[in-house]
Design a protein around this motif. Sequence first.
Motif, PDB file in Angstrom:
ATOM      1  N   UNK A 227      -4.417   0.417   6.546  1.00 40.26           N
ATOM      2  CA  UNK A 227      -3.408   1.441   6.796  1.00 40.26           C
ATOM      3  C   UNK A 227      -3.444   1.919   8.246  1.00 40.26           C
ATOM      4  N   UNK A 228      -4.641   2.069   8.785  1.00 38.36           N
ATOM      5  CA  UNK A 228      -4.791   2.512  10.163  1.00 38.36           C
ATOM      6  C   UNK A 228      -4.353   1.421  11.136  1.00 38.36           C
ATOM      7  N   UNK A 229      -4.814   0.206  10.912  1.00 39.18           N
ATOM      8  CA  UNK A 229      -4.508  -0.871  11.857  1.00 39.18           C
ATOM      9  C   UNK A 229      -3.023  -1.215  11.870  1.00 39.18           C
ATOM     10  N   UNK A 230      -2.371  -1.144  10.733  1.00 39.25           N
ATOM     11  CA  UNK A 230      -0.935  -1.431  10.701  1.00 39.25           C
ATOM     12  C   UNK A 230      -0.158  -0.438  11.559  1.00 39.25           C
ATOM     13  N   UNK A 231      -0.564   0.827  11.530  1.00 38.60           N
ATOM     14  CA  UNK A 231       0.173   1.856  12.252  1.00 38.60           C
ATOM     15  C   UNK A 231      -0.306   2.016  13.699  1.00 38.60           C
ATOM     16  N   UNK A 232      -1.601   2.243  13.872  1.00 37.43           N
ATOM     17  CA  UNK A 232      -2.119   2.557  15.203  1.00 37.43           C
ATOM     18  C   UNK A 232      -2.274   1.332  16.083  1.00 37.43           C
ATOM     19  N   UNK A 233      -2.721   0.220  15.503  1.00 39.92           N
ATOM     20  CA  UNK A 233      -2.998  -0.991  16.277  1.00 39.92           C
ATOM     21  C   UNK A 233      -1.817  -1.960  16.303  1.00 39.92           C
ATOM     22  N   UNK A 234      -0.838  -1.737  15.431  1.00 42.01           N
ATOM     23  CA  UNK A 234       0.295  -2.657  15.358  1.00 42.01           C
ATOM     24  C   UNK A 234      -0.112  -4.030  14.865  1.00 42.01           C
ATOM     25  N   UNK A 235      -1.043  -4.078  13.919  1.00 39.39           N
ATOM     26  CA  UNK A 235      -1.566  -5.349  13.404  1.00 39.39           C
ATOM     27  C   UNK A 235      -0.627  -5.899  12.337  1.00 39.39           C
ATOM     28  N   UNK A 236       0.068  -7.007  12.607  1.00 35.53           N
ATOM     29  CA  UNK A 236       1.021  -7.542  11.621  1.00 35.53           C
ATOM     30  C   UNK A 236       0.368  -8.223  10.435  1.00 35.53           C
ATOM     31  N   UNK A 237      -0.970  -8.305  10.443  1.00 32.91           N
ATOM     32  CA  UNK A 237      -1.684  -8.972   9.348  1.00 32.91           C
ATOM     33  C   UNK A 237      -2.445  -7.987   8.471  1.00 32.91           C
ATOM     34  N   UNK A 238      -2.322  -6.697   8.723  1.00 37.27           N
ATOM     35  CA  UNK A 238      -3.149  -5.692   8.055  1.00 37.27           C
ATOM     36  C   UNK A 238      -2.568  -5.313   6.696  1.00 37.27           C
ATOM     37  N   UNK A 239      -2.553  -6.247   5.776  1.00 40.83           N
ATOM     38  CA  UNK A 239      -2.017  -5.992   4.445  1.00 40.83           C
ATOM     39  C   UNK A 239      -2.957  -5.055   3.683  1.00 40.83           C
ATOM     40  N   UNK A 240      -2.400  -4.182   2.861  1.00 37.61           N
ATOM     41  CA  UNK A 240      -3.160  -3.129   2.189  1.00 37.61           C
ATOM     42  C   UNK A 240      -3.731  -3.612   0.864  1.00 37.61           C
ATOM     43  N   UNK A 241      -4.771  -4.454   0.932  1.00 41.10           N
ATOM     44  CA  UNK A 241      -5.482  -4.829  -0.283  1.00 41.10           C
ATOM     45  C   UNK A 241      -6.141  -3.586  -0.868  1.00 41.10           C
ATOM     46  N   UNK A 242      -6.137  -3.489  -2.183  1.00 46.75           N
ATOM     47  CA  UNK A 242      -6.719  -2.328  -2.845  1.00 46.75           C
ATOM     48  C   UNK A 242      -5.719  -1.238  -3.144  1.00 46.75           C
ATOM     49  N   UNK A 243      -4.469  -1.413  -2.743  1.00 41.26           N
ATOM     50  CA  UNK A 243      -3.440  -0.411  -3.015  1.00 41.26           C
ATOM     51  C   UNK A 243      -3.015  -0.472  -4.478  1.00 41.26           C
ATOM     52  N   UNK A 244      -2.644   0.687  -5.013  1.00 40.64           N
ATOM     53  CA  UNK A 244      -2.258   0.757  -6.425  1.00 40.64           C
ATOM     54  C   UNK A 244      -1.003  -0.055  -6.721  1.00 40.64           C
ATOM     55  N   UNK A 245      -0.091  -0.164  -5.742  1.00 38.85           N
ATOM     56  CA  UNK A 245       1.191  -0.821  -6.000  1.00 38.85           C
ATOM     57  C   UNK A 245       1.419  -2.110  -5.213  1.00 38.85           C
ATOM     58  N   UNK A 246       0.777  -2.290  -4.061  1.00 38.57           N
ATOM     59  CA  UNK A 246       1.150  -3.379  -3.154  1.00 38.57           C
ATOM     60  C   UNK A 246       1.040  -4.749  -3.805  1.00 38.57           C
ATOM     61  N   UNK A 247      -0.090  -5.041  -4.430  1.00 36.23           N
ATOM     62  CA  UNK A 247      -0.256  -6.364  -5.056  1.00 36.23           C
ATOM     63  C   UNK A 247       0.785  -6.572  -6.151  1.00 36.23           C
ATOM     64  N   UNK A 248       1.012  -5.549  -6.930  1.00 36.08           N
ATOM     65  CA  UNK A 248       2.001  -5.658  -8.016  1.00 36.08           C
ATOM     66  C   UNK A 248       3.401  -5.904  -7.461  1.00 36.08           C
ATOM     67  N   UNK A 249       3.765  -5.147  -6.421  1.00 39.26           N
ATOM     68  CA  UNK A 249       5.107  -5.291  -5.856  1.00 39.26           C
ATOM     69  C   UNK A 249       5.322  -6.671  -5.250  1.00 39.26           C
ATOM     70  N   UNK A 250       4.354  -7.132  -4.452  1.00 43.75           N
ATOM     71  CA  UNK A 250       4.509  -8.431  -3.799  1.00 43.75           C
ATOM     72  C   UNK A 250       4.504  -9.547  -4.839  1.00 43.75           C
TER      73      UNK A 250
END
Length: 304
Positions: A227-250
């Motif tokens: 979450x931090x790297x996606x926003x602050x670092x602009x990391x296009x690979x920083x997928x949020x593993x461990x999120x309640x919804x992300x894996x389900x949605x994708x």
Amino acid sequence: MTPAARTWTPAWPCPVGQIWSSWRRGAGDPTYRIAAGRHWRALRTPLGPATLSVWTSPGDGSVHAEAWGEGAGWALDHLPTLLGADDDTAGFGVRHPALAAALHAHPHWRVGRGGIVMAALVPAVIEQKVTGQEAFRGHRGLVRRYGTRAPGVPASLDLWLAPTPAELRRIPSWEWLRLGIDHARSATVLRAAAVASGLERTLTCSPAEADARLRGIPGIGVWTSAEVRARAHGDPDAVAFGDYHVARNIGWALVGEEVDDDALLELLEPYRGHRYRVQRLLELGGFVHPRHGARMAPRTHLPT
């Protein structure tokens, strides 16, 4: 107070609201306002506090900005970076109709680089293992009670700067509980605040090193680091593993069924280097798994 100003014409039609949408922590976020056709943000820059106001010209695509405060120069200098000018899409290939549809609907979205680690980290920690309602309320209360008014703008805009690391460290433990932020999360925020200057230096590190240094702080794991790297670092690979919804949605978007993190890791392997880009485009495209039953209820045992 007369603002500093800048006009920047990007090489693409820049959708400010889309790019900055991940920074807004709910409609009532005191650090981010949308008013009078402008996006207003209160920033704790490395050079001091700043208010940044941004809007676009529909005719020529120019992005206009005004800034107030000690950090105004920093905010204006970093405007292109904040809006994704440094985002490199090389190697990103669309391999699924759902992703193609999301990209077609949001062709100009970019991964912005916020450049301020603590601005991303504190709200992310507050969001750990709670409902969005709880997280937004906790962040809103923290900023309003312990932050300060953003410089240069009228009080009627109701724009606030988040507390500094030093201010965070002075908050008593019982006050965190009154904000609805339990000890586990407040202790993580305080550990991060104690080494805030070192965390800001991760902005010059490789993504792997930044991840390792963030996760070296007890209480910051895979999800929070992403979450931090996606926003602050602009990391296009920083997928949020461990999120309640992300894996389900994708999973639902790409294979028609909900998947867990192990399956998500395999599913996103062809997109390595751009896995957060996939996540965010599908979010912007509205791809969510079916949800049945009542929403998760906020906890009621904390003395808010």
